[in-house]
Design a protein around this motif. Structure first.
Motif: not given
Length: 137
Positions: A57-76, A107-114
């Motif tokens: 499920a998480q890999a699927f979500l990453i694919d969708k994030m990349n497709e929709k350009e959801i992540m910033t470069e820093h988050e990536a 790791a992305l979620f960990g970074y955003l939280f911390l």
């Protein structure tokens, strides 16, 4: 919300440590969502949670994030740090690649939280939940 730790601390943290935190944070969002949707039986909660928190499920979500350009470069960068981290655990019920991608997701979620980016974390978790919900239909 203020930062949980100083920038230099999480900036130097390895991807596995960020994923360790991110796994717990994302799990809380999913548990809250499931309870709010009226599910209360432990077996059903666990079964439904896997639709959101499994490596696939998480890999699927990453694919969708990349497709929709959801992540910033820093988050990536933080995603890649988690994905590329050397893990001493092995993938269960999935490929090594899928497992590594899901580690990057966490790791992305960990970074955003911390880093105290609560609004971004809330929006991203909400987007993930909505995306999985759409996929299930």
């Amino acid at each position: 919300m203020e930062k949980i730790m100083e920038e230099q601390t999480y900036e130097q943290m390895n991807g596995i440590a960020l994923a360790y935190m991110g796994d717990a944070i994302y799990e809380v969002y999913i548990r809250k969502h499931l309870l709010q949707s009226g599910i209360t039986k432990p077996t059903k909660l666990h079964h439904r949670a896997t639709h959101y928190v499994s490596a696939k499920a998480q890999a699927f979500l990453i694919d969708k994030m990349n497709e929709k350009e959801i992540m910033t470069e820093h988050e990536a960068e933080y995603f890649r740090r988690g994905r590329n981290a050397k893990s001493h655990t092995s993938a269960k019920n999935t490929s090594v690649l899928t497992y590594r991608i899901s580690t990057g997701f966490e790791a992305l979620f960990g970074y955003l939280f911390l880093s105290g980016q609560t609004e971004r974390l809330d929006r991203l978790a909400e987007w993930c939940i909505e995306t999985v919900e759409k996929e299930k239909k």
